[in-house]
Each structure stands twice: as structure tokens, then as C-alpha cells.
Scaffold this active site. Structure first.
Site, PDB file in Angstrom:
ATOM      1  N   PRO A  54      45.148  46.551  50.411  1.00  0.00           N
ATOM      2  CA  PRO A  54      44.959  45.130  50.156  1.00  0.00           C
ATOM      3  C   PRO A  54      44.768  44.811  48.679  1.00  0.00           C
ATOM      4  CG  PRO A  54      43.091  46.048  51.364  1.00  0.00           C
ATOM      5  CD  PRO A  54      44.074  47.138  51.201  1.00  0.00           C
ATOM      6  N   GLU A  55      45.621  43.936  48.165  1.00  0.00           N
ATOM      7  CA  GLU A  55      45.451  43.362  46.826  1.00  0.00           C
ATOM      8  C   GLU A  55      45.120  41.878  47.034  1.00  0.00           C
ATOM      9  OE1 GLU A  55      48.771  44.407  44.240  1.00  0.00           O
ATOM     10  OE2 GLU A  55      49.049  46.296  45.291  1.00  0.00           O
ATOM     11  N   LYS A 108      39.752  41.587  44.515  1.00  0.00           N
ATOM     12  CA  LYS A 108      40.001  42.173  45.831  1.00  0.00           C
ATOM     13  C   LYS A 108      38.723  42.289  46.650  1.00  0.00           C
ATOM     14  CE  LYS A 108      43.437  45.023  43.465  1.00  0.00           C
ATOM     15  NZ  LYS A 108      43.745  46.386  42.994  1.00  0.00           N
ATOM     16  N   ARG A 153      50.252  57.265  38.441  1.00  0.00           N
ATOM     17  CA  ARG A 153      50.601  56.355  39.530  1.00  0.00           C
ATOM     18  C   ARG A 153      52.052  55.948  39.403  1.00  0.00           C
ATOM     19  NH1 ARG A 153      45.979  52.101  39.730  1.00  0.00           N
ATOM     20  NH2 ARG A 153      46.776  52.226  41.847  1.00  0.00           N
TER      21      ARG A 153
END
Length: 287
Positions: A2-3, A58, A277
Site C-alpha cells: 500500500p502506497e 502511508k 530496489r
DNA sequence: TGCAGTGTTGCTTC
DNA sequence: CGAAGCAACACTGC
């Protein structure tokens, strides 16, 4: 994962579903997620009514009628599911989400009884309880940057951030919660694709037009993602256990080796590790 | 089979 | 101060 758009969807749903409900009980099998003594946590929430839910970046903030605030972070695999006797649990929901429930709030309003269940496969999620004073002074929430969908997030303000962090890459800046709150890997990738900017570009090398474009796209992409109820690329689910819709319109995130969707671009989506990332971008039309 | 990859954030180290 | 690396987890995919 979730962002901002996923958390906003959850918050909007919670306001419809748990508003005015009283916490009648709480169960957990993963105390580690609760960042205070369990007894004190329970005492702090049981008997209190939920008067409203909002978010910072968030982070989910559930306000109770005594002024204290439950702070929930879903981290990577957290879900909040609201269930009543009547609610239909959809089949795609049984597959995964249900078996990882580690915390349950038992909620009551009049004669109605529902539960809010925190499913968290990787158990990174966390729950805190703050009082009003604690919220204002909280180091963690206080260190968050500007809300990108607020009116305060002006082009001028964005340029100031870029000036302050001129040596950093635009991708790092977009994902730095202390600068702009709520953008993670998915939306950073999509925003930069829409803006036509490579993730590795340094802030100091961006032209005024490029800065303007990125600022515009931050708001456009996040706004569209909220309208589509978030991205369920892997395991995000809303409070019904239903997936979002934005994964269907992702242009680069997790689309390595696919042809670029931009008309007239013959490029291919690349995936590159930047600082541990994955960054996704099109070599053809992001410059 | 086994191990790297996955993503968020805070903490540690330099 | 900043950057980098890692731990917190457990499952997926090669």
C-alpha cells in the site's frame, strides 16, 4: 504494497464502515506489532468510539472519542478487512488474505457487530496508540514531508525541495517520505514514466519544464490511482478483500521487457536495480 | 532444492 | 549531517 492511493482507499472505506463504532474487544497473536504494552493498548481502546479515520502519507490514523489516535502502518503486506455477518467474502479473498490475520478489533454500534481484521503475511505492520499531545510531538509522523495531493504542494514548493536536494536523483526524492509523503516504488515509476524523465536524473539537472511536468504528473497519477482504488499488483486488497484497478493501467512497473505503451515509441521497458530496489522505465521515451 | 528477490522503514555504521 | 547496509518476515520464482 500500500502506497498513498491504496491507503486513501482504505481510509475512505473505513470512514463508511467503522465510523461511530465502539471498540468492544481486541485480539492478537502477534504482540510484537503493537508498540506498547498490550494491556495498556487494550485499556486505551476498549470502550472508545471511532470518530474518524484519516491518513498521513502511508500511515492510517483512527481517531477515538477520547482524543487518542490509533496509528496503523500496513508496511508491505498489511490489509485491513472489515467484516460483518452480512458481508460476502469474495472467493479471491480466501486464497491468501484470510490466513494471515494477526489482530482483530471487535466493533459494535447499537446491535450491530462487525470486526476489523489486520492481515499481515510478513508481519512488518505495526500498531501504535497516541494521545492528542503525543500526535503533535510524534517524531515519526512529524518527520513526514508534504502531502502531494494537498493545496500546499505547489510547483514552487516542489522546486524548493528539488533545490534543497539537488544532488539526489529524482526517484530518491519522490520516494523519500520525509520530503513528499506517500509515494513508493510503484507510483515513483509511473509518475516518472508519465513525465518522460529517467529515474536516475539528478534534481539539479532538471529543467523548469521538466520540474513542472513531474509536479503535474505526481498529482495526476496519484489522483487516477485513487479513482481506480489503488494498485493490486501483488497482494494489496481493500477492506472488502477486493483488488484495486490501477494494475491494469500500469505502464512500466513490473512490465520489464514489454514494449513501451506510448504511441510511436519503439522502446522496451527496462528494470534496473538502483540502490537495492528495482526501477522500471522506458529507455525510449524517458530522457 | 536452495537461495535470491520482493518492498517499507528504522536503526546502525561509517 | 548523509549515504549505505541491514533487519524485521515469509512466500515466490528461477
Amino acid at each position: 504494497m500500500p502506497e498513498l492511493p491504496e491507503v486513501q482507499t482504505i481510509v475512505d472505506d473505513l470512514n463508511k464502515k467503522v465510523h461511530d463504532y465502539k471498540v468492544a474487544g481486541f485480539w492478537t497473536d502477534w504482540k510484537k506489532a503493537i508498540k506498547l504494552d498490550l494491556g495498556r493498548f487494550k485499556k486505551g481502546i476498549i470502550g472508545k468510539r471511532i470518530v474518524g479515520v484519516d491518513r498521513r502519507g502511508k500511515n492510517i490514523l483512527a481517531h477515538l472519542d477520547n482524543g487518542s489516535i490509533m496509528h496503523i502502518h500496513l508496511k508491505m503486506t498489511g490489509h485491513l478487512l472489515v467484516k460483518s455477518k452480512k458481508s460476502k467474502i469474495k472467493s479471491y479473498f480466501k486464497e491468501k488474505v484470510n490466513q494471515y490475520i494477526h489482530h482483530i478489533w471487535y466493533l459494535e454500534k447499537d446491535k450491530k457487530k462487525i470486526t476489523m481484521e489486520f492481515s499481515d503475511l510478513r508481519k512488518f505492520g505495526k500498531i501504535r496508540l497516541l494521545d492528542e499531545k503525543g500526535l503533535k510531538e510524534d517524531k515519526e509522523l512529524g518527520s513526514l514531508g508534504i502531502e502531494p495531493l494537498s493545496n500546499e504542494f505547489t510547483l514552487k514548493g516542489f522546486k524548493k525541495i528539488l533545490e534543497l536536494k539537488r544532488k539526489k536523483t529524482i526517484r530518491d526524492i519522490l520516494m523519500d517520505q520525509g520530503l513528499i509523503a506517500g509515494i513508493g516504488n510503484i507510483y515513483a515509476s509511473e509518475i516518472l514514466f508519465e513525465a518522460g524523465i529517467l529515474p536516475s536524473r539528478k534534481a539539479e539537472d532538471l529543467t523548469n519544464d521538466e520540474k513542472k511536468k513531474i509536479h503535474e504528473k505526481i498529482r495526476a497519477v496519484l489522483g487516477k490511482a485513487i479513482r481506480l482504488r489503488g494498485t493490486s499488483d501483488s497482494d494489496y486488497r481493500d477492506t472488502d478483500g477486493a483488488p484495486g484497478g490501477f494494475q491494469k493501467v500500469l505502464k512500466v512497473y513490473n512490465r520489464e521487457k514489454e514494449p513501451c505503451q506510448r504511441r510511436a515509441c519503439k522502446g522496451v521497458v527496462k528494470r534496473e536495480k538502483i540502490k537495492q530496489r528495482s526501477a522500471f522505465f522506458c529507455e525510449g521515451c524517458q530522457i
